[in-house]
Design an enzyme around this catalytic site. Structure first.
Site, PDB file in Angstrom:
ATOM      1  N   LYS A   1       0.838  -1.200   0.000  1.00  0.00           N
ATOM      2  CA  LYS A   1       0.000   0.000   0.000  1.00  0.00           C
ATOM      3  C   LYS A   1       0.880   1.262   0.000  1.00  0.00           C
ATOM      4  O   LYS A   1       2.098   1.174   0.201  1.00  0.00           O
ATOM      5  CB  LYS A   1      -0.921  -0.048   1.228  1.00  0.00           C
ATOM      6  CG  LYS A   1      -1.907  -1.230   1.188  1.00  0.00           C
ATOM      7  CD  LYS A   1      -2.797  -1.243   2.422  1.00  0.00           C
ATOM      8  CE  LYS A   1      -3.850  -2.338   2.331  1.00  0.00           C
ATOM      9  NZ  LYS A   1      -4.756  -2.307   3.512  1.00  0.00           N
TER      10      LYS A   1
ATOM     11  N   TYR B   1     -12.248  -3.040  -3.507  1.00  0.00           N
ATOM     12  CA  TYR B   1     -12.812  -3.069  -2.155  1.00  0.00           C
ATOM     13  C   TYR B   1     -14.348  -3.056  -2.167  1.00  0.00           C
ATOM     14  O   TYR B   1     -14.962  -2.638  -1.182  1.00  0.00           O
ATOM     15  CB  TYR B   1     -12.272  -1.892  -1.342  1.00  0.00           C
ATOM     16  CG  TYR B   1     -10.847  -2.103  -0.828  1.00  0.00           C
ATOM     17  CD1 TYR B   1     -10.518  -3.215  -0.050  1.00  0.00           C
ATOM     18  CD2 TYR B   1      -9.840  -1.178  -1.097  1.00  0.00           C
ATOM     19  CE1 TYR B   1      -9.223  -3.407   0.435  1.00  0.00           C
ATOM     20  CE2 TYR B   1      -8.537  -1.364  -0.612  1.00  0.00           C
ATOM     21  CZ  TYR B   1      -8.243  -2.481   0.153  1.00  0.00           C
ATOM     22  OH  TYR B   1      -6.968  -2.662   0.643  1.00  0.00           O
TER      23      TYR B   1
ATOM     24  N   ASN C   1      -1.979   0.080   7.299  1.00  0.00           N
ATOM     25  CA  ASN C   1      -1.476  -1.268   7.602  1.00  0.00           C
ATOM     26  C   ASN C   1      -0.648  -1.900   6.473  1.00  0.00           C
ATOM     27  O   ASN C   1      -0.520  -3.113   6.379  1.00  0.00           O
ATOM     28  CB  ASN C   1      -2.614  -2.180   8.082  1.00  0.00           C
ATOM     29  CG  ASN C   1      -3.684  -2.419   7.034  1.00  0.00           C
ATOM     30  OD1 ASN C   1      -3.615  -1.875   5.936  1.00  0.00           O
ATOM     31  ND2 ASN C   1      -4.668  -3.233   7.368  1.00  0.00           N
TER      32      ASN C   1
ATOM     33  N   HIS D   1      -1.764  -5.478   1.452  1.00  0.00           N
ATOM     34  CA  HIS D   1      -3.008  -6.219   1.203  1.00  0.00           C
ATOM     35  C   HIS D   1      -2.672  -7.646   0.781  1.00  0.00           C
ATOM     36  O   HIS D   1      -1.693  -7.865   0.068  1.00  0.00           O
ATOM     37  CB  HIS D   1      -3.797  -5.560   0.065  1.00  0.00           C
ATOM     38  CG  HIS D   1      -4.903  -6.429  -0.455  1.00  0.00           C
ATOM     39  ND1 HIS D   1      -6.140  -6.490   0.146  1.00  0.00           N
ATOM     40  CD2 HIS D   1      -4.942  -7.321  -1.479  1.00  0.00           C
ATOM     41  CE1 HIS D   1      -6.894  -7.367  -0.502  1.00  0.00           C
ATOM     42  NE2 HIS D   1      -6.186  -7.891  -1.496  1.00  0.00           N
TER      43      HIS D   1
ATOM     44  N   GLU E   1      -9.244 -10.641  -7.762  1.00  0.00           N
ATOM     45  CA  GLU E   1      -8.319  -9.512  -7.620  1.00  0.00           C
ATOM     46  C   GLU E   1      -7.215  -9.563  -8.683  1.00  0.00           C
ATOM     47  O   GLU E   1      -6.844  -8.534  -9.254  1.00  0.00           O
ATOM     48  CB  GLU E   1      -7.740  -9.496  -6.197  1.00  0.00           C
ATOM     49  CG  GLU E   1      -8.813  -9.138  -5.175  1.00  0.00           C
ATOM     50  CD  GLU E   1      -8.402  -9.356  -3.717  1.00  0.00           C
ATOM     51  OE1 GLU E   1      -7.243  -9.760  -3.473  1.00  0.00           O
ATOM     52  OE2 GLU E   1      -9.248  -9.119  -2.835  1.00  0.00           O
TER      53      GLU E   1
HETATM   54  P1  IDP Z   1      -7.656  -7.135   5.221  1.00  0.00           P
HETATM   55  O1  IDP Z   1      -6.859  -6.080   4.494  1.00  0.00           O
HETATM   56  O2  IDP Z   1      -6.889  -7.716   6.374  1.00  0.00           O
HETATM   57  O3  IDP Z   1      -8.214  -8.201   4.298  1.00  0.00           O
HETATM   58  P2  IDP Z   1     -10.354  -6.022   5.323  1.00  0.00           P
HETATM   59  O4  IDP Z   1     -11.345  -6.258   6.417  1.00  0.00           O
HETATM   60  O5  IDP Z   1     -10.597  -6.673   4.015  1.00  0.00           O
HETATM   61  O6  IDP Z   1      -8.909  -6.401   5.896  1.00  0.00           O
HETATM   62  O7  IDP Z   1     -10.241  -4.453   5.118  1.00  0.00           O
HETATM   63  C1  IDP Z   1      -9.542  -3.923   4.025  1.00  0.00           C
HETATM   64  C2  IDP Z   1      -8.714  -2.754   4.493  1.00  0.00           C
HETATM   65  O8  IDP Z   1      -9.573  -1.719   4.948  1.00  0.00           O
HETATM   66  C3  IDP Z   1      -7.788  -3.032   5.682  1.00  0.00           C
HETATM   67  O9  IDP Z   1      -6.569  -3.652   5.317  1.00  0.00           O
HETATM   68  C4  IDP Z   1      -7.578  -1.630   6.216  1.00  0.00           C
HETATM   69  O10 IDP Z   1      -6.625  -0.914   5.418  1.00  0.00           O
HETATM   70  C5  IDP Z   1      -8.945  -1.008   5.998  1.00  0.00           C
HETATM   71  N1  IDP Z   1      -9.778  -1.120   7.207  1.00  0.00           N
HETATM   72  C6  IDP Z   1     -10.412  -2.220   7.673  1.00  0.00           C
HETATM   73  N2  IDP Z   1     -11.068  -1.950   8.815  1.00  0.00           N
HETATM   74  C7  IDP Z   1     -10.850  -0.641   9.069  1.00  0.00           C
HETATM   75  C8  IDP Z   1     -11.262   0.248  10.120  1.00  0.00           C
HETATM   76  O11 IDP Z   1     -11.970  -0.131  11.043  1.00  0.00           O
HETATM   77  N3  IDP Z   1     -10.812   1.539  10.031  1.00  0.00           N
HETATM   78  C9  IDP Z   1     -10.021   1.987   9.014  1.00  0.00           C
HETATM   79  N4  IDP Z   1      -9.618   1.183   8.015  1.00  0.00           N
HETATM   80  C10 IDP Z   1     -10.021  -0.107   8.039  1.00  0.00           C
HETATM   81 MG    MG Z   2      -9.657  -8.101   2.842  1.00  0.00          MG
END
Ligand code: IDP
Ligand code: MG
Length: 154
Positions: free
Chosen positions: A12, A52, A115, A118, A129
């Site tokens: 990212k 997303y 974070n 992905h 994807e």
């Molecule tokens: P993942 O990346 O571990 O698969 P997902 O639930 O698919 O997690 O969410 C996609 C991305 O959305 C996360 O990696 C993070 O960057 C963002 N995200 C998820 N939950 C939150 C939140 O509660 N606040 C802000 N960003 C979030």
């Molecule tokens: Mg995800």
């Protein structure tokens, strides 16, 4: 050899800006996985909204799409035995406050909205994807010389 599963991994914008491209790629390389495709690009709104789409109704969605456009990203396709699950294990839990030490998120970042990486969460989402981010022609078809030192013969 039973090593044909593929996953979609993307560094990212924060991972790129923080100089973590090499470190992240090394983790997958050193594990023994095979790089199939990679590019360095600015992601469009349209592509991110498709990527997303499952999260479109969530309150953090607009911020997520903005975050993913703060700078270039490094989308990649990696291949290997059980790579979808193992890739998620290497990456760690979504919220870095809950990611185990030793995982990329557990070691290299602090907040869920920054974070760094992905990874696809299932084989069907990996296929979806990969198709969104790459054309078939962009997926390299080659064998790795060291495969027989990574996988048992069968
Ligand atoms: P993942 O990346 O571990 O698969 P997902 O639930 O698919 O997690 O969410 C996609 C991305 O959305 C996360 O990696 C993070 O960057 C963002 N995200 C998820 N939950 C939150 C939140 O509660 N606040 C802000 N960003 C979030
Ligand atoms: Mg995800």
């Amino acid at each position: 050899m039973a090593a044909r599963e593929r996953t979609f991994i993307m560094i990212k914008p924060d991972g790129v800006q923080r100089g973590l491209i090499g470190k992240i790629i090394s983790r997958f390389e050193e594990k023994g996985f095979k790089l199939v495709a990679m590019k360095f690009m600015q992601a469009s709104n349209e592509l991110l909204e498709k990527h997303y789409a499952d999260l479109a109704g969530r309150p953090f969605f607009p911020g997520l799409v903005r975050y993913m456009q703060l700078g270039p990203v490094v989308p990649m396709v990696w291949e290997g035995l059980n790579i979808v699950k193992t890739g998620r294990d290497i990456i760690g839990a979504t919220n870095p406050m809950e990611s185990a030490p030793g995982t990329l998120r557990g070691d290299l970042c602090i907040q869920v909205g920054r974070n760094i990486i992905h990874g696809s969460d299932s084989v069907p989402s990996a296929e979806k994807e990969i198709g969104l981010w790459f054309t078939d022609e962009e997926l390299a078809n080659y064998s790795m010389a060291m495969d027989s030192w990574i996988y048992e013969e069968n």
